[in-house]
Design a protein around this motif. Structure first.
Motif, mmCIF file in Angstrom:
data_model
loop_
_atom_site.group_PDB
_atom_site.id
_atom_site.type_symbol
_atom_site.label_atom_id
_atom_site.label_comp_id
_atom_site.label_asym_id
_atom_site.label_seq_id
_atom_site.Cartn_x
_atom_site.Cartn_y
_atom_site.Cartn_z
ATOM 1 N N LEU A 153 -11.361 3.362 -8.461
ATOM 2 C CA LEU A 153 -10.521 2.346 -7.828
ATOM 3 C C LEU A 153 -9.547 2.949 -6.830
ATOM 4 O O LEU A 153 -9.032 4.039 -7.033
ATOM 5 N N THR A 154 -9.283 2.205 -5.751
ATOM 6 C CA THR A 154 -8.308 2.581 -4.741
ATOM 7 C C THR A 154 -7.233 1.509 -4.722
ATOM 8 O O THR A 154 -7.544 0.321 -4.623
ATOM 9 N N GLU A 155 -5.979 1.921 -4.813
ATOM 10 C CA GLU A 155 -4.865 0.978 -4.851
ATOM 11 C C GLU A 155 -4.387 0.658 -3.444
ATOM 12 O O GLU A 155 -4.196 1.545 -2.621
ATOM 13 N N ARG A 156 -4.196 -0.640 -3.175
ATOM 14 C CA ARG A 156 -3.616 -1.091 -1.904
ATOM 15 C C ARG A 156 -2.614 -2.194 -2.224
ATOM 16 O O ARG A 156 -2.999 -3.350 -2.363
ATOM 17 N N GLY A 157 -1.354 -1.826 -2.405
ATOM 18 C CA GLY A 157 -0.336 -2.811 -2.754
ATOM 19 C C GLY A 157 -0.601 -3.386 -4.132
ATOM 20 O O GLY A 157 -0.659 -2.663 -5.113
ATOM 21 N N ASP A 158 -0.768 -4.705 -4.202
ATOM 22 C CA ASP A 158 -1.050 -5.371 -5.474
ATOM 23 C C ASP A 158 -2.547 -5.557 -5.709
ATOM 24 O O ASP A 158 -2.944 -6.280 -6.606
#
Length: 96
Positions: A30-35
């Motif tokens: 997984l890659t996090e982008r904000g929420d």
């Protein structure tokens, strides 16, 4: 007689969200982008906390405009269930 002794502690959505984000960062796919969280470039999870609960939108499959499933977590058990389901889906998606 007070029966509150066996009641679970109140669910703290903001704290649970911080812990959930930490656990999601450990999932390398997984890659996090904000929420939001992405799998191989496609958004698969959106998280929001408020009013004593975490609302999660979980993609049924990773695609440009996914079909979303909404989950509401009102306890630590709900959060664990969401994590387990997400791990199962990631394994399935990685195999496809």
């Amino acid at each position: 007689m007070d029966n509150d002794f066996f009641a679970p502690p109140p669910f703290k959505a903001e704290e649970a969200l911080v812990q959930l984000r930490r656990a999601l960062r450990d999932l390398r796919q997984l890659t996090e982008r904000g929420d939001a969280w992405s799998f191989e470039g496609s958004e698969v999870l959106q998280l929001a906390a408020g009013e004593g609960q975490i609302t999660a939108r979980l993609a049924k499959k990773p695609m440009r405009s996914p079909d979303w499933e909404t989950r509401v977590c009102r306890s630590a058990a709900d959060v664990r269930k969401l994590q387990d389901d997400l791990k199962r889906r990631l394994a399935q998606w990685a195999d496809e």
